[in-house]
Design an enzyme around this catalytic site. Structure first.
Site, mmCIF file in Angstrom:
data_model
loop_
_atom_site.group_PDB
_atom_site.id
_atom_site.type_symbol
_atom_site.label_atom_id
_atom_site.label_comp_id
_atom_site.label_asym_id
_atom_site.label_seq_id
_atom_site.Cartn_x
_atom_site.Cartn_y
_atom_site.Cartn_z
ATOM 1 N N CYS A 243 14.763 -4.214 1.979
ATOM 2 C CA CYS A 243 14.209 -5.100 0.948
ATOM 3 C C CYS A 243 15.064 -5.051 -0.316
ATOM 4 O O CYS A 243 15.469 -3.974 -0.754
ATOM 5 C CB CYS A 243 12.773 -4.673 0.626
ATOM 6 S SG CYS A 243 11.990 -5.728 -0.600
ATOM 7 N N CYS B 251 11.460 -1.046 -5.807
ATOM 8 C CA CYS B 251 10.205 -0.319 -6.029
ATOM 9 C C CYS B 251 10.425 1.169 -5.724
ATOM 10 O O CYS B 251 10.773 1.529 -4.588
ATOM 11 C CB CYS B 251 9.109 -0.882 -5.129
ATOM 12 S SG CYS B 251 8.990 -2.678 -5.221
ATOM 13 N N CYS C 293 9.025 3.000 -2.612
ATOM 14 C CA CYS C 293 8.990 2.339 -1.300
ATOM 15 C C CYS C 293 10.120 2.741 -0.357
ATOM 16 O O CYS C 293 11.303 2.560 -0.667
ATOM 17 C CB CYS C 293 8.989 0.825 -1.481
ATOM 18 S SG CYS C 293 8.760 -0.014 0.108
ATOM 19 N N CYS D 130 -3.689 -6.743 9.165
ATOM 20 C CA CYS D 130 -2.832 -6.955 7.995
ATOM 21 C C CYS D 130 -1.368 -6.847 8.386
ATOM 22 O O CYS D 130 -0.982 -5.862 9.024
ATOM 23 C CB CYS D 130 -3.127 -5.898 6.933
ATOM 24 S SG CYS D 130 -4.869 -5.706 6.600
ATOM 25 N N CYS E 22 -4.763 -10.858 7.125
ATOM 26 C CA CYS E 22 -4.180 -10.633 5.805
ATOM 27 C C CYS E 22 -2.672 -10.525 5.963
ATOM 28 O O CYS E 22 -2.189 -9.989 6.949
ATOM 29 C CB CYS E 22 -4.748 -9.344 5.213
ATOM 30 S SG CYS E 22 -4.066 -8.945 3.587
ATOM 31 N N CYS F 137 -6.260 -9.742 -2.280
ATOM 32 C CA CYS F 137 -6.271 -8.300 -2.062
ATOM 33 C C CYS F 137 -5.247 -7.724 -3.018
ATOM 34 O O CYS F 137 -4.051 -8.001 -2.893
ATOM 35 C CB CYS F 137 -5.889 -7.992 -0.614
ATOM 36 S SG CYS F 137 -5.674 -6.217 -0.295
ATOM 37 N N ARG G 111 -10.600 -0.263 -0.796
ATOM 38 C CA ARG G 111 -9.954 0.332 0.386
ATOM 39 C C ARG G 111 -9.250 1.637 0.044
ATOM 40 O O ARG G 111 -8.392 1.671 -0.833
ATOM 41 C CB ARG G 111 -8.962 -0.667 0.993
ATOM 42 C CG ARG G 111 -9.630 -2.012 1.256
ATOM 43 C CD ARG G 111 -8.838 -2.947 2.124
ATOM 44 N NE ARG G 111 -9.407 -4.291 2.032
ATOM 45 C CZ ARG G 111 -10.370 -4.776 2.828
ATOM 46 N NH1 ARG G 111 -10.867 -4.032 3.796
ATOM 47 N NH2 ARG G 111 -10.829 -6.011 2.652
HETATM 48 N N1 SAM Z 1 7.056 -6.530 0.046
HETATM 49 C C1 SAM Z 1 5.714 -6.864 -0.176
HETATM 50 C C2 SAM Z 1 5.221 -6.453 -1.550
HETATM 51 O O1 SAM Z 1 5.774 -5.559 -2.153
HETATM 52 O O2 SAM Z 1 4.254 -7.048 -2.008
HETATM 53 C C3 SAM Z 1 4.762 -6.325 0.876
HETATM 54 C C4 SAM Z 1 4.961 -4.958 1.479
HETATM 55 S S1 SAM Z 1 4.725 -3.576 0.371
HETATM 56 C C5 SAM Z 1 5.282 -2.235 1.365
HETATM 57 C C6 SAM Z 1 2.945 -3.406 0.242
HETATM 58 C C7 SAM Z 1 2.413 -2.357 -0.676
HETATM 59 O O3 SAM Z 1 2.534 -1.070 -0.085
HETATM 60 C C8 SAM Z 1 3.098 -2.181 -2.022
HETATM 61 O O4 SAM Z 1 2.659 -3.112 -2.961
HETATM 62 C C9 SAM Z 1 2.661 -0.783 -2.419
HETATM 63 O O5 SAM Z 1 1.512 -0.858 -3.226
HETATM 64 C C10 SAM Z 1 2.355 -0.102 -1.083
HETATM 65 N N2 SAM Z 1 3.278 1.019 -0.836
HETATM 66 C C11 SAM Z 1 4.580 0.939 -0.502
HETATM 67 N N3 SAM Z 1 5.133 2.165 -0.365
HETATM 68 C C12 SAM Z 1 4.147 3.047 -0.630
HETATM 69 C C13 SAM Z 1 4.104 4.480 -0.667
HETATM 70 N N4 SAM Z 1 5.184 5.218 -0.431
HETATM 71 N N5 SAM Z 1 2.932 5.078 -0.969
HETATM 72 C C14 SAM Z 1 1.840 4.315 -1.215
HETATM 73 N N6 SAM Z 1 1.819 2.975 -1.207
HETATM 74 C C15 SAM Z 1 2.971 2.341 -0.925
HETATM 75 FE FE1 SF4 Z 2 10.170 -4.458 -1.008
HETATM 76 FE FE2 SF4 Z 2 8.842 -2.185 -0.685
HETATM 77 FE FE3 SF4 Z 2 8.907 -3.332 -3.068
HETATM 78 FE FE4 SF4 Z 2 7.501 -4.482 -1.050
HETATM 79 S S1 SF4 Z 2 7.077 -2.530 -2.031
HETATM 80 S S2 SF4 Z 2 8.865 -5.478 -2.518
HETATM 81 S S3 SF4 Z 2 8.805 -3.912 0.678
HETATM 82 S S4 SF4 Z 2 10.681 -2.499 -1.950
#
Ligand code: SAM
Ligand code: SF4
Ligand code: DTB
Length: 338
Positions: free
Chosen positions: A63, A67, A70, A107, A139, A199, A271
């Protein structure tokens, strides 16, 4: 004679909560807070029921966003194997498995900055149609959406769109630099405008302060209407991400935050999302008492581990929790206490 602050509007649906009021709730003695949250919960939701959801990563890793939490960000070396968009048929096979496992909500997550147009989006639409036809709530979380994409997803039968605000506006820049809070709010508005349920929640344990958690709750509770679904995630600390060496979060912070979310957004499904693997059963039990009424089932979230189905079966049995056996979207709020 009572020494507790008055609580004339406990359980009222409000969109005008001030940060100060939310801070007062957040700082209540924990057991008083949990008691009030349970009172609100009982007024709006049947007791002892949880919704079980199933999560699938339909496009994994690589991606472009940064973040800091992530494992799927292309900016970090986390060992997550990249996988292109799954075929609709393969996703539907998983959805059938989810339904057989008792899940009522399915989801799908994609590691995109924004949902693409063209053939990949058409494939997602086809998948959404297929999952909806199985009688599951559907979702998606695909990153930013345009209004047009949101409308197409709605037409395909999408129930909900997940797009987390993650933390307070002030702390956001410490966690993500490749987009701004306003981008998130814009996508949420497109989702709402298309008639898809929202959500949206956040992550705790990223080094944010109490004020940041209060700020996140304030943002969520100020949305009109409130999100129908509020996932509260405990950070899963993944090697290679900038947040890998954060100290572990005190699970009572999850309990406290869930309780405030329940009081502020009485009709929402709250949740207990990521982090259950790292939590004791006792901590999870307190989260349910504080008003959480949904979890993800299955041994994997998107890329990280979740409790085993056998562990969850035992947990539900020992706590006397019964999974909903039919979709609940749109039902919360119609319930008037028990
Ligand atoms: N890329 C899209 C986005 O960011 O909206 C969808 C996928 S993203 C992985 C979905 C959510 O997973 C993120 O908004 C974050 O809140 C949660 N998430 C990702 N990595 C995480 C982690 N290591 N621990 C807890 N929550 C996490
Ligand atoms: Fe990309 Fe992860 Fe951020 Fe979602 S949370 S936008 S998958 S880097
Ligand atoms: C949400 O708030 N939590 C889920 C779901 N929405 C998409 C995702 C949790 C991901 C945890 C890290 C992982 O497994 O990659």
């Amino acid at each position: 004679m009572s020494t507790q602050p008055r609580q004339p509007e406990l359980g009222a649906i409000r969109h005008d909560w001030t940060r100060e009021e939310i801070g007062e709730l957040y700082r209540l003695p924990l057991l008083e807070l949990v008691f009030r949250a349970q009172q609100v919960h009982r007024a709006y939701h049947p007791k002892g029921r949880v919704q079980t959801c199933w999560l699938v990563s339909i496009k994994t890793g690589g991606c472009p966003e940064d973040c800091a939490y992530c494992p799927q960000s292309g900016h970090y070396q986390t060992g997550v194997e990249r996988r292109e968009l799954m075929d609709p048929g393969d996703v539907l096979a998983q959805a059938r498995r989810a339904r057989e496992s008792g899940a009522t909500r399915f989801c799908m997550g994609a590691a995109w900055r924004q949902a693409p147009d063209g053939p990949p989006f058409d494939a997602v639409l086809e998948t959404v149609r297929g999952v909806a036809a199985l009688g599951l709530e559907v979702c998606c979380t695909l990153g930013m959406l345009t209004e047009r994409q949101a409308q197409l997803l709605k037409q395909a039968g999408l129930t909900a769109y997940n797009h987390n605000l993650d933390t307070s506006p002030e702390f956001y820049g410490n966690i993500i630099t490749t987009r701004v809070y306003e981008d998130r709010l814009r996508t949420l508005a497109a989702v709402r405008g298309a008639g898809i349920t929202v959500c949206s929640g956040g992550i705790l344990g990223m080094g944010e302060s109490e004020e940041d958690r209060i700020g996140l709750l304030h943002q969520l509770a100020s949305l009109r209407p409130h999100p129908e679904s509020v996932p509260i995630n405990m950070l899963v600390r993944v090697e290679g991400t900038p947040l890998a060496s954060q100290p572990p979060l005190d699970p009572l912070v999850m309990v406290r935050t869930i309780a405030v979310a329940r009081i502020l957004m009485p009709t929402a499904m709250v949740r207990l999302a990521a982090g259950r693997k790292q939590m004791t059963r006792e901590a999870a039990a307190l989260c349910f008492l504080a008003g959480a009424n949904s979890v993800f089932l299955g041994e994997r979230l998107l890329t990280t581990a979740n409790p085993l189905p056998s562990e969850d079966e035992a947990l539900f049995r020992d706590l006397g929790l019964e999974p909903y056996d039919a979709p609940v979207a749109g039902r919360a709020g119609a319930f008037h206490g028990e």
